[in-house]
Design an enzyme around this catalytic site. Structure first.
Site, PDB file in Angstrom:
ATOM      1  N   ALA A   1       1.004  -1.675  -0.065  1.00 47.91           N
ATOM      2  CA  ALA A   1      -0.043  -0.038   0.204  1.00 47.91           C
ATOM      3  C   ALA A   1       0.993   0.820   0.002  1.00 47.91           C
ATOM      4  CB  ALA A   1      -1.014   0.151   1.358  1.00 47.91           C
TER       5      ALA A   1
ATOM      6  N   GLU B   1       3.334   1.179  -4.357  1.00 41.44           N
ATOM      7  CA  GLU B   1       2.374   0.989  -5.289  1.00 41.44           C
ATOM      8  C   GLU B   1       1.687   2.562  -5.914  1.00 41.44           C
ATOM      9  OE1 GLU B   1       2.215  -1.297  -7.811  1.00 41.44           O
ATOM     10  OE2 GLU B   1       3.148  -2.456  -7.010  1.00 41.44           O
TER      11      GLU B   1
ATOM     12  N   SER C   1       2.287   5.508  -4.062  1.00 39.69           N
ATOM     13  CA  SER C   1       2.936   6.764  -3.509  1.00 39.69           C
ATOM     14  C   SER C   1       3.666   7.034  -4.717  1.00 39.69           C
ATOM     15  CB  SER C   1       3.740   7.214  -2.406  1.00 39.69           C
ATOM     16  OG  SER C   1       2.724   6.411  -1.473  1.00 39.69           O
TER      17      SER C   1
ATOM     18  N   CYS D   1      -7.769   5.496   3.794  1.00 40.98           N
ATOM     19  CA  CYS D   1      -5.488   5.032   4.001  1.00 40.98           C
ATOM     20  C   CYS D   1      -5.773   5.817   4.971  1.00 40.98           C
ATOM     21  CB  CYS D   1      -5.598   5.710   2.718  1.00 40.98           C
ATOM     22  SG  CYS D   1      -3.684   5.846   2.786  1.00 40.98           S
TER      23      CYS D   1
ATOM     24  N   GLU E   1       5.054  13.059   2.007  1.00 43.69           N
ATOM     25  CA  GLU E   1       6.411  11.970   0.663  1.00 43.69           C
ATOM     26  C   GLU E   1       5.924  13.017  -0.466  1.00 43.69           C
ATOM     27  OE1 GLU E   1       6.447   7.907   1.710  1.00 43.69           O
ATOM     28  OE2 GLU E   1       5.420   8.147  -0.733  1.00 43.69           O
TER      29      GLU E   1
HETATM   30  C1  HEM Z   1      -0.674   8.079  -2.881  1.00 41.04           C
HETATM   31  C2  HEM Z   1      -0.918   7.481  -2.474  1.00 41.04           C
HETATM   32  C3  HEM Z   1      -1.855   6.548  -1.308  1.00 41.04           C
HETATM   33  C4  HEM Z   1      -2.764   6.768  -1.886  1.00 41.04           C
HETATM   34  C5  HEM Z   1      -3.549   7.232  -3.161  1.00 41.04           C
HETATM   35  C6  HEM Z   1      -3.588   5.728  -1.073  1.00 41.04           C
HETATM   36  C7  HEM Z   1      -5.030   5.401  -1.136  1.00 41.04           C
HETATM   37  C8  HEM Z   1      -5.643   4.444  -0.903  1.00 41.04           C
HETATM   38  C9  HEM Z   1      -7.265   4.191  -0.739  1.00 41.04           C
HETATM   39  C10 HEM Z   1      -8.194   4.426  -1.709  1.00 41.04           C
HETATM   40  C11 HEM Z   1      -7.686   3.459   0.590  1.00 41.04           C
HETATM   41  C12 HEM Z   1      -9.104   2.582   1.001  1.00 41.04           C
HETATM   42  C13 HEM Z   1      -9.611   1.233   0.511  1.00 41.04           C
HETATM   43  C14 HEM Z   1     -10.813   0.817   0.056  1.00 41.04           C
HETATM   44  O1  HEM Z   1     -11.434   1.852   0.850  1.00 41.04           O
HETATM   45  O2  HEM Z   1     -11.167  -0.326  -0.191  1.00 41.04           O
HETATM   46  C15 HEM Z   1      -6.522   3.140   1.297  1.00 41.04           C
HETATM   47  C16 HEM Z   1      -6.491   2.024   2.054  1.00 41.04           C
HETATM   48  C17 HEM Z   1      -5.511   2.054   3.011  1.00 41.04           C
HETATM   49  N1  HEM Z   1      -3.824   2.460   2.901  1.00 41.04           N
HETATM   50 FE1  HEM Z   1      -2.898   3.568   1.484  1.00 41.04          FE
HETATM   51  N2  HEM Z   1      -3.165   4.928  -0.329  1.00 41.04           N
HETATM   52  C18 HEM Z   1      -1.688   5.513  -0.883  1.00 41.04           C
HETATM   53  C19 HEM Z   1      -1.090   5.656   0.604  1.00 41.04           C
HETATM   54  C20 HEM Z   1      -0.603   4.589   1.783  1.00 41.04           C
HETATM   55  C21 HEM Z   1       0.397   4.280   2.973  1.00 41.04           C
HETATM   56  C22 HEM Z   1       2.522   5.516   1.790  1.00 41.04           C
HETATM   57  C23 HEM Z   1       0.595   3.304   3.401  1.00 41.04           C
HETATM   58  C24 HEM Z   1       1.043   3.251   3.982  1.00 41.04           C
HETATM   59  C25 HEM Z   1       1.885   3.819   5.232  1.00 41.04           C
HETATM   60  C26 HEM Z   1      -0.971   2.884   2.826  1.00 41.04           C
HETATM   61  C27 HEM Z   1      -2.191   2.811   4.322  1.00 41.04           C
HETATM   62  C28 HEM Z   1      -3.188   2.354   3.854  1.00 41.04           C
HETATM   63  C29 HEM Z   1      -3.564   0.791   4.694  1.00 41.04           C
HETATM   64  C30 HEM Z   1      -3.473   0.176   5.927  1.00 41.04           C
HETATM   65  C31 HEM Z   1      -4.893   0.808   3.901  1.00 41.04           C
HETATM   66  C32 HEM Z   1      -7.002   0.108   4.597  1.00 41.04           C
HETATM   67  C33 HEM Z   1      -7.369   0.824   5.314  1.00 41.04           C
HETATM   68  C34 HEM Z   1      -8.148  -0.046   5.709  1.00 41.04           C
HETATM   69  O3  HEM Z   1      -8.310  -1.063   5.536  1.00 41.04           O
HETATM   70  O4  HEM Z   1      -8.685   0.131   7.645  1.00 41.04           O
HETATM   71  N3  HEM Z   1      -1.804   4.151   1.823  1.00 41.04           N
HETATM   72  N4  HEM Z   1      -5.435   3.713   0.473  1.00 41.04           N
END
Ligand code: HEM
Length: 385
Positions: free
Chosen positions: A225, A228, A230, A335, A344
């Site tokens: 997560a 990719e 980021s 997220c 970042e």
């Molecule tokens: C450009 C960067 C990022 C984007 C656009 C992004 C986008 C998202 C989105 C749309 C979701 C929700 C997915 C859903 O509702 O099914 C999500 C969940 C999540 N993201 Fe990101 N993310 C980014 C970066 C990161 C980074 C840097 C981390 C970790 C350090 C991270 C960790 C997570 C985690 C752990 C979830 C799951 C949360 C949950 O289910 O409670 N993400 N992300």
């Protein structure tokens, strides 16, 4: 077919505009209001994992692959999800993340020291930077990072696979077993000698300690997560600014516009374009009934171009305010890495602009990655000047 997919990867927005006009766009939710409501709906659940487990060969039903998928935060609901999310959030939001600014600056400077002449933003900056940041935060030595990135690519393929061939399942099973061995080794090292990193602190959570399955699965998931999307954001950010010279000039003239510029990249080229949900009962959204058990696509990329919410949605405007994009999702699964991803981009993009006052595209037609649901350029060829 490949032609259509390539075209869709290059520019999905005309398709979204067509879907928006249909009275019934099939299994797709397209408008901002519908996608937001769906993201926040307790009866629309994250269920890809269960889909996949049904197609795993019986002998792998309790193996490393199944245990990994079962334990990933993003595939959980209810109390289990809330507990795991609370534990991970302690190290991923707030002060913990603000403290990463210096590290991000240092890694960005090191990567930019190496570039010159003609190059590729993806290969030289957008790919390695988030990988370094997330591995450093977790406490994974650089020598292990290539392996983790390869397993993380596998995880993305697993998550978007419809069915799994038995031979492929065996390969993936072995990779997930190797991943668990590495995390197990890291855990023993950190138990003996704790450090200031996420793995050490996850091991020290007292009553809230994670099971080994949860720890291993979510270490891998955070690598996935955390890099990719980021990578896509940084690459799209530079590409989009270079394609919009007046916006780039405005940002160069007033660096305080950076926060708005970053939010606009999240909206305009959302790295995650689509997330799936499965109704656990029949659910009505926007007057349409979504049938129990049938996969629904929440088109975040379309919602973020909805003219009902965003004026001139196809215009890239770094001063857009308000900008209620859904690039990080909404509701229970919002997220967890949003703070880190924003930081970042807010650190790295201005450093690139400051060091390279005449940065320009070396090719105007860039290829886009074709991973379903993701959006980002495969390469951004530039002259580092
Ligand atoms: C450009 C960067 C990022 C984007 C656009 C992004 C986008 C998202 C989105 C749309 C979701 C929700 C997915 C859903 O509702 O099914 C999500 C969940 C999540 N993201 Fe990101 N993310 C980014 C970066 C990161 C980074 C840097 C981390 C970790 C350090 C991270 C960790 C997570 C985690 C752990 C979830 C799951 C949360 C949950 O289910 O409670 N993400 N992300």
């Amino acid at each position: 077919m490949t032609g259509v997919l390539t075209q869709l990867a290059a520019n999905p927005y005309p398709l979204y505009a067509q879907l928006r006009k249909l009275p019934n766009p099939g299994p797709n939710l397209v408008s901002h209001a519908e996608v937001r409501e769906a993201l926040n709906h307790p009866d629309l659940v994250v269920d890809k994992l269960n889909d996949l487990r049904r197609v795993l060969p019986a002998e792998l039903a309790d193996g490393a692959l199944a245990r990994t998928l079962r334990s990933i935060l993003a595939f959980q609901e209810g109390d289990g999800h809330r507990r795991l999310r609370r534990v991970l959030a302690k190290r991923l939001v707030g002060k913990q993340i603000d403290g990463q600014r210096d590290t991000i600056e240092r890694f960005t400077a090191e990567l930019l020291d190496e570039v010159g002449g003609e190059g590729d933003v993806v290969r030289e900056l957008a790919y390695p930077l988030p990988a370094r940041v997330i591995s450093n935060l977790l406490g994974i030595e650089w020598s292990h990072v290539d392996k983790l990135l390869a397993w993380s690519d596998t995880l993305v393929r697993i998550m978007s696979a419809g069915t799994i061939e038995p031979a492929t399942a065996v390969v993936w099973e072995q990779q997930m077993a190797d991943m668990r061995d590495l995390v197990s080794q890291l855990c023993s090292d950190r138990r003996r000698e704790p450090r200031d990193d996420l793995i050490s602190s996850l091991l020290e959570m007292g009553d809230e300690t994670l099971s080994f399955d949860e720890l291993a699965a979510n270490v891998l998931f955070m690598v996935t997560a955390g890099h990719e999307t980021s990578t896509d954001l940084l690459a799209s950010g530079i590409l989009t600014l270079l394609r919009h010279p007046s916006q780039l000039a405005a940002l160069r003239a007033d660096p305080s516009l950076i926060d708005g510029a970053v939010e606009e990249v999240f909206r305009y080229e959302s790295p995650l374009q689509n997330v799936g949900r499965v109704p656990r009962v029949d659910v009505t959204i926007g007057g349409r009934v979504l049938r129990e058990g049938r996969l629904v696509n929440l088109l975040i990329g379309a919602a973020n171009r909805d003219p009902a919410v965003f004026e001139d949605p196809d215009t890239f405007d770094i001063t857009r305010d308000p900008n209620p994009h859904l690039g990080f999702g909404f509701g229970a699964h919002f997220c967890l890495g949003a703070g880190l991803a924003r930081l970042e981009a807010r650190v790295a993009l201005p450093m690139v602009l400051a060091r390279f006052p005449r940065l320009e595209l070396a090719e105007h037609d860039v290829p886009w990655r074709s991973a379903p649901g993701f959006r980002g350029p495969a390469r951004v060829p530039v002259r580092w000047t």
